[in-house]
Design an enzyme around this catalytic site. Structure first.
Site, short mmCIF file in Angstrom:
data_model
loop_
_atom_site.label_atom_id
_atom_site.label_comp_id
_atom_site.label_asym_id
_atom_site.label_seq_id
_atom_site.Cartn_x
_atom_site.Cartn_y
_atom_site.Cartn_z
N CYS A 114 -4.27 -83.18 -31.90
CA CYS A 114 -5.60 -82.65 -31.59
C CYS A 114 -6.11 -81.69 -32.67
O CYS A 114 -7.32 -81.47 -32.78
CB CYS A 114 -5.61 -81.96 -30.23
SG CYS A 114 -5.19 -83.09 -28.91
N HIS A 249 -12.10 -77.71 -30.10
CA HIS A 249 -11.48 -78.93 -29.60
C HIS A 249 -11.77 -79.01 -28.10
O HIS A 249 -11.64 -78.02 -27.38
CB HIS A 249 -9.97 -78.88 -29.84
CG HIS A 249 -9.23 -79.97 -29.15
ND1 HIS A 249 -9.62 -81.29 -29.25
CD2 HIS A 249 -8.15 -79.96 -28.33
CE1 HIS A 249 -8.79 -82.03 -28.52
NE2 HIS A 249 -7.90 -81.25 -27.94
N ASN A 279 -11.06 -85.53 -23.67
CA ASN A 279 -10.28 -85.08 -24.83
C ASN A 279 -10.07 -86.27 -25.77
O ASN A 279 -9.30 -87.18 -25.46
CB ASN A 279 -8.95 -84.52 -24.33
CG ASN A 279 -8.08 -83.98 -25.45
OD1 ASN A 279 -8.34 -84.24 -26.63
ND2 ASN A 279 -7.05 -83.25 -25.09
O1 UT7 Z 1 -5.51 -81.58 -26.40
C1 UT7 Z 1 -4.27 -80.96 -26.50
C2 UT7 Z 1 -4.20 -79.80 -25.66
N1 UT7 Z 1 -4.18 -80.18 -24.26
C3 UT7 Z 1 -4.63 -79.33 -23.40
O2 UT7 Z 1 -5.12 -78.31 -23.81
C4 UT7 Z 1 -4.45 -79.59 -21.94
C5 UT7 Z 1 -4.11 -78.31 -21.28
N2 UT7 Z 1 -3.90 -78.37 -19.87
C6 UT7 Z 1 -4.88 -78.61 -18.97
O3 UT7 Z 1 -6.00 -78.88 -19.36
C7 UT7 Z 1 -4.56 -78.47 -17.51
O4 UT7 Z 1 -3.29 -77.89 -17.36
C8 UT7 Z 1 -4.59 -79.82 -16.75
C9 UT7 Z 1 -6.02 -80.29 -16.62
C10 UT7 Z 1 -3.76 -80.85 -17.49
C11 UT7 Z 1 -4.03 -79.64 -15.33
O5 UT7 Z 1 -4.72 -78.61 -14.64
P1 UT7 Z 1 -3.91 -77.49 -13.85
O6 UT7 Z 1 -4.89 -76.64 -13.18
O7 UT7 Z 1 -2.98 -76.85 -14.84
O8 UT7 Z 1 -3.15 -78.34 -12.78
P2 UT7 Z 1 -1.59 -78.52 -12.55
O9 UT7 Z 1 -0.97 -79.33 -13.64
O10 UT7 Z 1 -1.00 -77.20 -12.26
O11 UT7 Z 1 -1.63 -79.40 -11.25
C12 UT7 Z 1 -2.14 -78.92 -10.02
C13 UT7 Z 1 -2.00 -79.97 -8.94
C14 UT7 Z 1 -0.61 -80.58 -8.88
O12 UT7 Z 1 -0.29 -80.79 -7.53
P3 UT7 Z 1 0.69 -79.74 -6.77
O13 UT7 Z 1 1.99 -79.79 -7.54
O14 UT7 Z 1 0.00 -78.42 -6.86
O15 UT7 Z 1 0.76 -80.34 -5.41
C15 UT7 Z 1 -0.77 -81.93 -9.55
O16 UT7 Z 1 0.15 -82.89 -9.09
O17 UT7 Z 1 -2.90 -81.06 -9.22
C16 UT7 Z 1 -2.18 -82.30 -9.16
N3 UT7 Z 1 -2.79 -83.24 -10.08
C17 UT7 Z 1 -3.83 -84.03 -9.76
N4 UT7 Z 1 -4.51 -84.19 -8.61
C18 UT7 Z 1 -5.52 -85.09 -8.61
C19 UT7 Z 1 -2.48 -83.46 -11.38
N5 UT7 Z 1 -3.28 -84.39 -11.91
C20 UT7 Z 1 -4.13 -84.77 -10.91
C21 UT7 Z 1 -5.20 -85.68 -10.86
N6 UT7 Z 1 -5.86 -85.80 -9.69
N7 UT7 Z 1 -5.58 -86.41 -11.92
#
Ligand code: UT7
Length: 322
Positions: A114, A249, A279
């Site tokens: 990225c 980004h 992204n």
């Molecule tokens: O480009 C390179 C750099 N990349 C980034 O900068 C990405 C950085 N990270 C992020 O943008 C965020 O961490 C994400 C968007 C990937 C995830 O958001 P989050 O608020 O950190 O969510 P999380 O990973 O803590 O997940 C929260 C919940 C989980 O369920 P439980 O364990 O709380 O029951 C996941 O299983 O959301 C669930 N979950 C989803 N639910 C519905 C994860 N993906 C999905 C989904 N739809 N697509």
């Protein structure tokens, strides 16, 4: 007078097909509400048959050349930032060179995921200043959809495909004139396992799929980006208030908001395309830059900060006067 790499044109290209969150929710267990709330993404473009990283890169390059009023023969250096090349080799930059119809100059790919576009801009800037070429095409192009695990809802909803390109020209300008003023790059391989592809030619002999520990990446992104932006400002003597536009980004709206907040930058100064592009890895910064130049937000004389962070980790920022 100072020799600088001056931005003389931008262009971009997106695959024809736009895919909504709703459409993805028919494929994996997710919802428009979750994706919008956690990421700000509403839609993304996904490459179809015949659309590849090199084809999108070529279209973006042609648009950037047209905006600059230049011909392919005017370009002596092509750097393509990508983690999704058409082939393991040759470099997709050489495919772009051939498609454009310019031959004999320098062409190579840069892999910093990225942050790839920031790495490519920095390398091009250094090469232009040392006289390796007079004009460079710097492109970020990706077809992330081809390395996504379409069963993994934690990654497949986050990425999109596309390409952005800029033309840089070496010019002798006044100290307060246009051009790239400073760049800063970093990498820390200790964090490889937080964001990676589980395959490759030399390890598995396969292309592999993206794996990410999103929450940890998020945390590092905000800290690293705020730090590197501070470094570039420190190197140039400007303050956050001097910046007209930040072109970040586009990984997550919440990262854009948190980074802007940390620097005390008003959100109105941040160019956002994550809602419609998702992204696009190395393509996201030049796609956003082109959008904001074409719609008239970024104007000649503006002070613009580019920044990115991605797998590796790698991260970096560049400050330029348009
Ligand atoms: O480009 C390179 C750099 N990349 C980034 O900068 C990405 C950085 N990270 C992020 O943008 C965020 O961490 C994400 C968007 C990937 C995830 O958001 P989050 O608020 O950190 O969510 P999380 O990973 O803590 O997940 C929260 C919940 C989980 O369920 P439980 O364990 O709380 O029951 C996941 O299983 O959301 C669930 N979950 C989803 N639910 C519905 C994860 N993906 C999905 C989904 N739809 N697509």
């Amino acid at each position: 007078m100072t020799r600088r790499s001056v931005l003389v044109g931008t262009g971009s290209a997106l695959p024809v097909r736009a895919v909504s969150n709703q459409e993805l929710s028919e494929r994996v267990e997710t919802s428009d509400e979750w994706i919008v709330e956690r990421t700000g993404i509403r839609s993304r473009h996904l490459a179809g048959e015949g659309e590849t990283t090199a084809s999108l890169a070529t279209d973006a390059a042609r648009a950037a050349l047209a905006a600059a009023g230049l011909e392919p023969k005017d370009i002596g250096l092509i750097i393509l930032a990508t983690c999704t090349p058409d082939q393991t080799f040759p470099a997709s930059a050489t495919i772009v060179q051939d498609k454009l119809g310019c031959h004999g100059g320098i062409a190579f790919d840069v892999g910093a995921v990225c942050s790839g576009f920031l790495y490519a801009v920095s390398v091009a800037d250094a090469m232009l200043k040392t006289g390796a070429a007079d004009r460079a095409l710097v492109i970020g192009a990706e077809t992330m959809s081809r390395i996504l695990d379409w069963e993994d809802r934690t990654t497949c909803v986050l990425f999109g495909d596309g390409a952005g390109a800029i033309v840089l020209e070496a010019r002798d300008v006044a100290d307060d004139g246009p051009g790239i003023l400073a760049s800063k790059l970093h990498a820390d391989g200790a964090h490889n396992e937080l964001l990676y592809v589980d395959g490759g030619p030399s390890s598995t002999g396969t292309v592999g799929h993206i794996r990410m520990k999103g929450r940890e990446v998020f945390r590092h992104a905000v800290v690293n980006l705020a730090e590197v932006l501070g470094e570039v400002l420190g190197d140039t003597g400007f303050t956050a208030e001097d910046i007209d536009w930040v072109v970040p980004h586009q990984a997550n709206q919440r990262i854009l908001d948190a980074t802007a907040r940390k620097l005390g930058l008003p959100p109105e100064k941040v160019v956002v395309t994550v809602d419609r592009h998702a992204n696009t890895s190395a393509a996201s910064v030049p796609l956003a830059l082109d959008a904001a130049i074409r719609d008239g937000r970024i104007k000649q004389g503006d002070l613009v900060m580019l920044e990115a962070m991605g797998g590796g980790f790698t991260w970096g920022a560049s400050l330029l006067r348009v």
